[in-house]
Design a protein around this motif. Structure first.
Motif, PDB file in Angstrom:
ATOM      1  N   UNK A 165      53.458  40.285  36.169  1.00 40.32           N
ATOM      2  CA  UNK A 165      52.598  41.371  36.303  1.00 40.32           C
ATOM      3  C   UNK A 165      51.113  40.981  35.742  1.00 40.32           C
ATOM      4  N   UNK A 166      51.280  39.981  34.862  1.00 37.48           N
ATOM      5  CA  UNK A 166      49.928  39.703  34.487  1.00 37.48           C
ATOM      6  C   UNK A 166      48.854  39.109  35.387  1.00 37.48           C
ATOM      7  N   UNK A 167      49.362  38.571  36.544  1.00 38.80           N
ATOM      8  CA  UNK A 167      48.730  38.046  37.479  1.00 38.80           C
ATOM      9  C   UNK A 167      48.267  39.157  38.772  1.00 38.80           C
ATOM     10  N   UNK A 170      40.039  33.880  36.433  1.00 41.30           N
ATOM     11  CA  UNK A 170      40.732  32.713  35.648  1.00 41.30           C
ATOM     12  C   UNK A 170      39.866  32.378  34.593  1.00 41.30           C
ATOM     13  N   UNK A 171      38.515  32.144  34.907  1.00 42.86           N
ATOM     14  CA  UNK A 171      37.763  31.671  33.747  1.00 42.86           C
ATOM     15  C   UNK A 171      37.732  32.802  32.471  1.00 42.86           C
ATOM     16  N   UNK A 190      44.449  39.332  40.075  1.00 40.02           N
ATOM     17  CA  UNK A 190      43.738  38.364  41.050  1.00 40.02           C
ATOM     18  C   UNK A 190      43.970  39.120  42.429  1.00 40.02           C
ATOM     19  N   UNK A 191      42.826  38.939  43.154  1.00 33.94           N
ATOM     20  CA  UNK A 191      42.956  39.837  44.669  1.00 33.94           C
ATOM     21  C   UNK A 191      43.752  39.171  45.672  1.00 33.94           C
ATOM     22  N   UNK A 192      44.096  37.815  45.367  1.00 35.89           N
ATOM     23  CA  UNK A 192      45.130  37.454  46.307  1.00 35.89           C
ATOM     24  C   UNK A 192      46.501  38.124  45.949  1.00 35.89           C
ATOM     25  N   UNK A 193      46.805  38.333  44.669  1.00 35.95           N
ATOM     26  CA  UNK A 193      48.294  38.914  44.322  1.00 35.95           C
ATOM     27  C   UNK A 193      48.145  40.516  44.619  1.00 35.95           C
ATOM     28  N   UNK A 194      47.169  41.030  44.671  1.00 31.89           N
ATOM     29  CA  UNK A 194      46.640  42.337  44.770  1.00 31.89           C
ATOM     30  C   UNK A 194      47.113  42.622  46.589  1.00 31.89           C
ATOM     31  N   UNK A 195      46.185  41.770  47.289  1.00 32.63           N
ATOM     32  CA  UNK A 195      46.580  41.751  48.636  1.00 32.63           C
ATOM     33  C   UNK A 195      47.941  41.484  49.164  1.00 32.63           C
TER      34      UNK A 195
END
Length: 620
Positions: free
Chosen positions: A86-88, A292-293, A91-96
C-alpha cells in the motif's frame, strides 16, 4: 456496433432465405396444400427444432459469458495490491494499474449483465415460445387428423352405399330377366309366374332403395368433402401458418433482442476502455521519480572534505588529542580506548554520574520504549531521517487538524440538539445529550493537546540542524557554537572558531557531559594524564583520585544498522548495514546515539552514529 448491425441484417436475410421461413405465401390458396399435411407437419416440427437449437446456443453462450466474467473477477482479485504494497500507492504507475484492475472488474460486471439478460429475457422467452408452439402444433395436427378421419369415414360410407346399390341393381336385373323368361315359358303355372314377378318387384324395390341410399351418401360425401377442403382444412392450415409465422417472428425478435442486450452494455464497455486509456495516460515518470526522491531523501548532507593537518604546526598536546579523536583504528573515543588498563576515577563531585545516573538512563530508555507507536516508531518520529520525520509530523498534524474539525462539528451538533431539547422537552431529554457532549469535549481537548504536542515536535525538528558530517558538530551547535572538551581533571577549554585557546571558568559539568568528542557522555570517566588536564590534575591533588580497573558501562539496549555509515568526523564510528551494536547512551535530542561494538584485537569500539541510521531495541 457495426458488427452488431451486420449480425442483425445477416440474421434477417437468413431467416427469409432459409428453411425456417414461413411455410405459406399469403397470396397462394390453401387448397393447394390439401394433400401436403404430412410434409407441413414435418416442416413445422423442423422449425420448432431450429428454435430449440437457438435456445441451446444461447445457453452455451451464457455459460461462456458467466465463466469469462468469473475468471476476470478472479484475475482482478489475484492482482489486487497486497497490504504490504500500500505504501507504493502514491506512484502514478501503481495508481494506473489499480484503475486498470477497477475497469477490468467493471468489464466483468458487464459480461455478467449480458449473461443475466440473455438468461432472463431471451432464453426464457425462447423456451416458453417453443413450448407454446409445440402444444399449438399438436392441437392443429390433432384437429387436422380428426377432419381427415371424418372425411375418410364418410367416403367409406359412400363406398358401402355404392357397393350395396351395385349389388341390388344386379339382383334386380337378374330378377327382371328371370320373370321375363318365366312369363314366356308355357310350361309354368300362373302361380309360379306370379312368384317370379313378386321377386322381381322386391329386387327392383331393393335396388331403388340402395340407389337412394347411395345418392344420399354421395350428396353427404360431396358436401363434407367440399366443406373439408374449402373451410375445415384451410382453417387448420391457417392455424399452422400462424404458428409457423409466430415461430419465425419470434426467431427474429430473439436474435435482435440478443444483439440489443450486447448493444446495451457497449457504451459502458467503451467507457471502461476509455478509463483504461486514461489510466495509462495518467502515468507520469517524472512525478514518480520525484516521489521516490521525496520518500528516500534522508536530509543528511554528504561529509565535508577532510582537512589537512600539518603536524609541524601543531603542539604535541593537540596532536595527541587529535590522535584520540580522529583515528578510527584507535577506537575513536576516549572511553573506547580500553587498551589503557588503569583509569583514575573521580570520587568527589563526579560520583553523581555513577550508578544513579545509569539508573536514570535506564528509566529514560524504558519511558522511550513505552512511547513507541503501534508500528514500532517513536512518537515524535525521531528515529527517522530529518526530512522523513518532518513529513510524518506534518501528516500527523494534518490528521489531528481534520479530526479536531470533525469533532468540533459533532460537538456543535450536540450543543444544538441540547438547546432544542431544552426548548422543547417533548422532543427529547437534554440529559441524554449531556454525556455525549462531555465525551466529545474530552475527545476534543485530547486532540488539541496532541496537536500542540506534535506542533512542538515539528518546531523542534525544524530547529534542529541537519547533521552534516560529525556528531560533535551538532552537539557543539547546541552549546552556543563552542566546542568544549572535558579533560581528566574536569576542567573545560572552549575552542573558538579563531583557533585561540582561552580558559572558560564558567564551563559547566553538563556541557562537558554533552560533548561527544570528549568520549565521556554520561559516565564522565577519562584517561589520566591525557591532554592539557594532567598539570591541573596535580594541582588539585592526588588524594581525590584512586586507581581502579575500568568497568565497561552496561548497555541499555541493542541496535541494528539500517544503512551503512562512514565515520568521517571526530567521535563517530563506522558501521555496515545490518551490523548489530550495543546501545550505551541513548539519543539526547541531537540526533546521535552512542554505541559499542566488540573488537577482537583491541577490546571494544565506542562512538556515535546517527540515530536515524539504526533501529534500536531498548532493554526493559
Amino acid at each position: 456496433m457495426n458488427c452488431l448491425l451486420g449480425y442483425l441484417n445477416a440474421a434477417q436475410r437468413s431467416l427469409s432465405e432459409s428453411g425456417v421461413a414461413t411455410i405459406f405465401d399469403p397470396r397462394d390458396s390453401h387448397e393447394e396444400f390439401w394433400d401436403q399435411n404430412e410434409n407441413l407437419a414435418i416442416h413445422t416440427n423442423r422449425g420448432i427444432d431450429a428454435l430449440d437449437k437457438f435456445a441451446n446456443f444461447l445457453r452455451d453462450r451464457v455459460a461462456i459469458e458467466t465463466e469469462y466474467a468469473g475468471k476476470l473477477r478472479r484475475l482482478v482479485k489475484n492482482y489486487q495490491p497486497k497490504k504490504k504494497e500500500e505504501e507504493d500507492n502514491e506512484f502514478t504507475s501503481v495508481q494506473a494499474f489499480r484503475n486498470l484492475l477497477k475497469e477490468v472488474g467493471d468489464l466483468a460486471g458487464q459480461r455478467e449483465v449480458v449473461s443475466e439478460s440473455l438468461q432472463l429475457q431471451i432464453i426464457a422467452g425462447v423456451t416458453l415460445l417453443s413450448k407454446t408452439l409445440r402444444e399449438d402444433r399438436k392441437k392443429c395436427l390433432s384437429d387436422g387428423a380428426t377432419l381427415q378421419q371424418n372425411l375418410t369415414t364418410q367416403l367409406s360410407s359412400l363406398d358401402r352405399a355404392k357397393r350395396n346399390y351395385e349389388k341390388a341393381y344386379r339382383d334386380s336385373e337378374k330378377a327382371v330377366d328371370s320373370y321375363k323368361r318365366a312369363d314366356m315359358d308355357l310350361n309354368l303355372s300362373r302361380a309360379e309366374v306370379e312368384r317370379y314377378k313378386n321377386v322381381m318387384t322386391a329386387k327392383i324395390q331393393q335396388s331403388d332403395d340402395a340407389k337412394n341410399e347411395y345418392a344420399n351418401q354421395l350428396q353427404k360425401t360431396n358436401n363434407l368433402q367440399q366443406q373439408h377442403f374449402s373451410m375445415l382444412l384451410p382453417a387448420v392450415l391457417n392455424r399452422l401458418q400462424e404458428l409457423d409465422e409466430k415461430r419465425t417472428r419470434g426467431f427474429r425478435e430473439f436474435i435482435v433482442g440478443a444483439a440489443d442486450v450486447e448493444s446495451s452494455v457497449a457504451p459502458i464497455i467503451a467507457r471502461c476502455m476509455e478509463g483504461i486509456v486514461k489510466a495509462g495516460e495518467s502515468i507520469n515518470e517524472k512525478e514518480d521519480t520525484f516521489k521516490v526522491i521525496e520518500r528516500y531523501q534522508s536530509g543528511f548532507t554528504p561529509p565535508r572534505d577532510i582537512p589537512f593537518e600539518d603536524l609541524s604546526k601543531c603542539d604535541p598536546d593537540s596532536v595527541q588529542d587529535s590522535h584520540y579523536s580522529n583515528s578510527t583504528s584507535n577506537h575513536l573515543t576516549i572511553r573506547g580506548t580500553m587498551s589503557a588498563n588503569k583509569l583514575k576515577k573521580r570520587v568527589g563531585i563526579f560520583n553523581i554520574f555513577g550508578s544513579n545516573k545509569q539508573r536514570q538512563i535506564i528509566e529514560a530508555c524504558i519511558t522511550m520504549k513505552n512511547s513507541l507507536t503501534a508500528d514500532g516508531q517513536k512518537e515524535d518520529f525521531s528515529d527517522l531521517p530529518p526530512n522523513q520525520r518532518r513529513k510524518k509530523l506534518q501528516a500527523k498534524i494534518a490528521e489531528l487538524t481534520q479530526n479536531i474539525a470533525q469533532e468540533t462539528k459533532a460537538r456543535d451538533g450536540l450543543m444544538k440538539m441540547k438547546i432544542v431539547y431544552e426548548a422543547n422537552s417533548s422532543l427529547g431529554n437534554p440529559m441524554t445529550v449531556e454525556g455525549q457532549l462531555n465525551e466529545s469535549e474530552h475527545k476534543l481537548e485530547k486532540l488539541k493537546v496532541d496537536l500542540k504536542k506534535y506542533q512542538g515536535f515539528l518546531e523542534k525538528a525544524s530547529q534542529v540542524p541537519t547533521a552534516t558530517s560529525s556528531p560533535q558538530a551538532t552537539r557543539n551547535q547546541l552549546q552556543n557554537g563552542h566546542r568544549t572538551s572535558r579533560h581528566s581533571n574536569g576542567s573545560a577549554d572552549d575552542h573558538h572558531d579563531d583557533g585561540d585557546d582561552q580558559p572558560d571558568d564558567a564551563g559547566s559539568l553538563s556541557s562537558s557531559s554533552a560533548s561527544p568528542e570528549s568520549g565521556l557522555g554520561t559516565s564522565h570517566t577519562s584517561l589520566p594524564g591525557s591532554g592539557q588536564g594532567s598539570a591541573n590534575e596535580n594541582a588539585i591533588g592526588e588524594d581525590t583520585y584512586y586507581e581502579t580497573e575500568v568497568e565497561t558501562l552496561n548497555p541499555v539496549g541493542k541496535c541494528r544498522a539500517l544503512y551503512p555509515f562512514e565515520a568521517s568526523s571526530e567521535g563517530s564510528i563506522p558501521m555496515s548495514e545490518g551490523e548489530e551494536l550495543q546501545v550505551i547512551e541513548i539519543d539526547q535530542g541531537d540526533g546521535w546515539t552512542r554505541v559499542r561494538r566488540e573488537n577482537n584485537s583491541n577490546g571494544w569500539d565506542e562512538g556515535f552514529v546517527p540515530t536515524s541510521y539504526i533501529e534500536c531495541t531498548l532493554y526493559a
